[in-house]
Design a protein around this motif. Structure first.
Motif, PDB file in Angstrom:
ATOM      1  N   THR A  64       0.827  -1.204   0.000  1.00 22.98           N
ATOM      2  CA  THR A  64       0.000   0.000   0.000  1.00 22.98           C
ATOM      3  C   THR A  64       0.860   1.252   0.000  1.00 22.98           C
ATOM      4  O   THR A  64       0.540   2.250  -0.663  1.00 22.98           O
ATOM      5  N   LEU A  65       1.968   1.227   0.717  1.00 25.01           N
ATOM      6  CA  LEU A  65       2.915   2.348   0.666  1.00 25.01           C
ATOM      7  C   LEU A  65       3.447   2.529  -0.755  1.00 25.01           C
ATOM      8  O   LEU A  65       3.585   3.665  -1.240  1.00 25.01           O
ATOM      9  N   LEU A  66       3.732   1.412  -1.419  1.00 25.45           N
ATOM     10  CA  LEU A  66       4.197   1.487  -2.801  1.00 25.45           C
ATOM     11  C   LEU A  66       3.104   2.054  -3.702  1.00 25.45           C
ATOM     12  O   LEU A  66       3.376   2.872  -4.589  1.00 25.45           O
ATOM     13  N   GLN A  67       1.861   1.642  -3.471  1.00 26.89           N
ATOM     14  CA  GLN A  67       0.751   2.167  -4.264  1.00 26.89           C
ATOM     15  C   GLN A  67       0.633   3.673  -4.094  1.00 26.89           C
ATOM     16  O   GLN A  67       0.432   4.415  -5.071  1.00 26.89           O
ATOM     17  N   SER A  68       0.764   4.150  -2.858  1.00 29.43           N
ATOM     18  CA  SER A  68       0.676   5.590  -2.609  1.00 29.43           C
ATOM     19  C   SER A  68       1.786   6.336  -3.348  1.00 29.43           C
ATOM     20  O   SER A  68       1.562   7.435  -3.876  1.00 29.43           O
ATOM     21  N   ARG A  69       2.959   5.737  -3.410  1.00 32.57           N
ATOM     22  CA  ARG A  69       4.059   6.359  -4.139  1.00 32.57           C
ATOM     23  C   ARG A  69       3.745   6.394  -5.640  1.00 32.57           C
ATOM     24  O   ARG A  69       3.978   7.403  -6.312  1.00 32.57           O
ATOM     25  N   LEU A  70       3.223   5.311  -6.163  1.00 30.29           N
ATOM     26  CA  LEU A  70       2.878   5.246  -7.579  1.00 30.29           C
ATOM     27  C   LEU A  70       1.809   6.282  -7.931  1.00 30.29           C
ATOM     28  O   LEU A  70       1.841   6.882  -9.018  1.00 30.29           O
ATOM     29  N   GLU A  71       0.870   6.509  -7.016  1.00 36.14           N
ATOM     30  CA  GLU A  71      -0.242   7.421  -7.285  1.00 36.14           C
ATOM     31  C   GLU A  71       0.205   8.876  -7.390  1.00 36.14           C
ATOM     32  O   GLU A  71      -0.556   9.719  -7.853  1.00 36.14           O
ATOM     33  N   LYS A  72       1.403   9.168  -6.988  1.00 38.51           N
ATOM     34  CA  LYS A  72       1.930  10.523  -7.163  1.00 38.51           C
ATOM     35  C   LYS A  72       2.271  10.811  -8.631  1.00 38.51           C
ATOM     36  O   LYS A  72       2.395  11.970  -9.025  1.00 38.51           O
ATOM     37  N   THR A  73       2.428   9.738  -9.401  1.00 40.28           N
ATOM     38  CA  THR A  73       2.854   9.891 -10.801  1.00 40.28           C
ATOM     39  C   THR A  73       1.868   9.317 -11.801  1.00 40.28           C
ATOM     40  O   THR A  73       1.763   9.815 -12.919  1.00 40.28           O
ATOM     41  N   TRP A  74       1.145   8.270 -11.418  1.00 38.27           N
ATOM     42  CA  TRP A  74       0.251   7.577 -12.335  1.00 38.27           C
ATOM     43  C   TRP A  74      -1.172   7.520 -11.795  1.00 38.27           C
ATOM     44  O   TRP A  74      -1.416   7.742 -10.598  1.00 38.27           O
ATOM     45  N   GLN A  75      -2.097   7.149 -12.667  1.00 40.80           N
ATOM     46  CA  GLN A  75      -3.484   6.885 -12.283  1.00 40.80           C
ATOM     47  C   GLN A  75      -3.595   5.385 -12.013  1.00 40.80           C
ATOM     48  O   GLN A  75      -3.709   4.582 -12.934  1.00 40.80           O
ATOM     49  N   VAL A  76      -3.539   4.989 -10.758  1.00 34.64           N
ATOM     50  CA  VAL A  76      -3.310   3.592 -10.384  1.00 34.64           C
ATOM     51  C   VAL A  76      -4.607   2.836 -10.123  1.00 34.64           C
ATOM     52  O   VAL A  76      -5.498   3.313  -9.412  1.00 34.64           O
ATOM     53  N   THR A  77      -4.692   1.663 -10.709  1.00 40.47           N
ATOM     54  CA  THR A  77      -5.734   0.690 -10.384  1.00 40.47           C
ATOM     55  C   THR A  77      -5.049  -0.552  -9.833  1.00 40.47           C
ATOM     56  O   THR A  77      -4.152  -1.107 -10.473  1.00 40.47           O
ATOM     57  N   ARG A  78      -5.450  -0.974  -8.664  1.00 35.05           N
ATOM     58  CA  ARG A  78      -4.838  -2.150  -8.040  1.00 35.05           C
ATOM     59  C   ARG A  78      -5.593  -3.410  -8.428  1.00 35.05           C
ATOM     60  O   ARG A  78      -6.820  -3.445  -8.395  1.00 35.05           O
ATOM     61  N   VAL A  79      -4.859  -4.442  -8.798  1.00 36.70           N
ATOM     62  CA  VAL A  79      -5.436  -5.722  -9.220  1.00 36.70           C
ATOM     63  C   VAL A  79      -4.821  -6.822  -8.357  1.00 36.70           C
ATOM     64  O   VAL A  79      -3.601  -6.963  -8.312  1.00 36.70           O
ATOM     65  N   LYS A  80      -5.653  -7.578  -7.673  1.00 39.11           N
ATOM     66  CA  LYS A  80      -5.133  -8.590  -6.765  1.00 39.11           C
ATOM     67  C   LYS A  80      -5.241  -9.992  -7.360  1.00 39.11           C
ATOM     68  O   LYS A  80      -6.241 -10.336  -7.987  1.00 39.11           O
TER      69      LYS A  80
END
Length: 243
Positions: A64-80
Motif C-alpha cells: 500500500t505504501l508502494l501504491q501511494s508512491r505510484l499514485e503521485k505519478t500515475w493513475q493507479v488501479t490495483r489488481v489482486k
C-alpha cells in the motif's frame, strides 16, 4: 488444487484462461507507463505481500505504501491475485489460484514458506519443488501480463541459518539458496528479484512481539512490523527508480 496441477484463471474485462506450464517468454526490458497515464498495479503474495499482515494499519503495509508512491505519478488501479493454502496449511509458490492480469507492474511475494516450512524437524520443500513451482508461477505471471514490470520480493527469514543439501557434506544458507533458486526463475521470466533477508536480520524491523496489528493480528517477532514494511517499500521503490 495447487498451481502445477491446474490452469490459472485470470480475468480482465472477461474471463480468460492462462495455461500453466507454457514456455516462459523471452526475457524483456520492460518499463513503466509514461507519467500521468493509467497504471494497473498487480499484487500477489503471502501474509507479508498479499495480506500485509502484522502492520499496525492497512495503509502501512509495504504494497500500500508502494501504491501511494505510484499514485503521485500515475493513475493507479490495483489488481489482486488469489492464493490458497496447500496441504501443509501454508501459502507458497504452488498454492496460487489466480494471477493479476493485464498489469503494467506486478509485485509478487512468495517463497518464504517454501524455504522455511518444516514437519517433524525436516524441511518440507526440496530445491526441485521450489524450482518447478517458481518457474511455473513466474512464467504464468509473465504470460498474463505481457510487457509488465515484474518484481519478486525475496525470502523474509534468517539467512544465517545453515542447511546441508542432500548429497553435500557442507552446510549453506538455506535462505540464500532459495533466493538464488527463485531469482533464477524470475529472471527467466524477464522479472526483477529483490532480496530482503538482510532487512529481516534487523530486529527493529520485526520486534517487539505482542503488539496489536490490523486485521486482528498480533505482532509475532517474525513478520515485518511497521518499520519493516516501510523498509520493504523503500527497497522496492528504490530498485524501480520511482520518481
Amino acid at each position: 488444487m495447487i498451481l502445477d496441477r491446474r490452469t490459472l484463471l485470470t480475468t480482465a474485462a472477461a474471463a480468460t484462461l492462462c495455461t500453466v506450464g507454457a514456455a516462459a517468454p523471452v526475457p524483456r526490458a520492460p518499463q513503466l507507463a509514461p507519467p500521468g497515464t493509467p497504471l494497473r498495479y498487480g499484487v500477489l503474495g503471502d501474509s507479508i505481500t498479499g495480506r500485509g499482515s502484522f502492520s499496525s494499519r492497512e495503509s502501512g503495509t509495504w504494497t500500500t505504501l508502494l501504491q501511494s508512491r505510484l499514485e503521485k505519478t500515475w493513475q493507479v488501479t490495483r489488481v489482486k491475485g488469489a492464493t490458497s493454502r496447500d496441504a501443509q496449511g501454508v501459502t507458497c509458490l504452488a498454492s496460487v489460484d489466480s494471477v493479476p492480469f493485464g498489469c503494467d507492474l506486478v509485485v509478487v511475494g512468495l517463497g518464504t514458506n517454501d524455504c522455511r516450512e518444516q514437519r517433524d524437524g525436516s524441511y518440507v520443500y526440496t530445491p526441485d519443488d521450489t524450482h518447478t513451482a517458481a518457474r511455473v508461477l513466474f512464467g504464468a505471471v509473465a504470460a498474463a501480463n505481457p510487457g509488465a514490470v515484474i518484481v519478486a520480493l525475496g525470502v523474509w527469514s534468517d539467512s544465517t541459518e545453515q542447511w546441508t543439501p542432500e548429497g553435500s557434506a557442507y552446510p549453506v544458507s538455506r535462505v540464500e539458496s532459495w533466493d538464488e533458486l527463485i531469482g533464477d526463475c524470475v529472471a527467466e521470466a524477464g522479472g526483477i528479484h529483490i532480496p530482503c533477508a538482510d532487512l529481516y536480520l534487523c530486529s527493529a524491523y520485526r520486534l517487539p512481539a505482542g503488539r496489536p496489528a490490523f486485521g486482528g493480528y498480533t505482532t509475532d517477532g517474525f513478520h515485518p512490523n511497521d518499520a519493516g514494511h516501510e523498509a520493504l517499500y523503500r527497497r522496492v521503490a528504490h530498485r524501480l527508480r520511482l520518481p
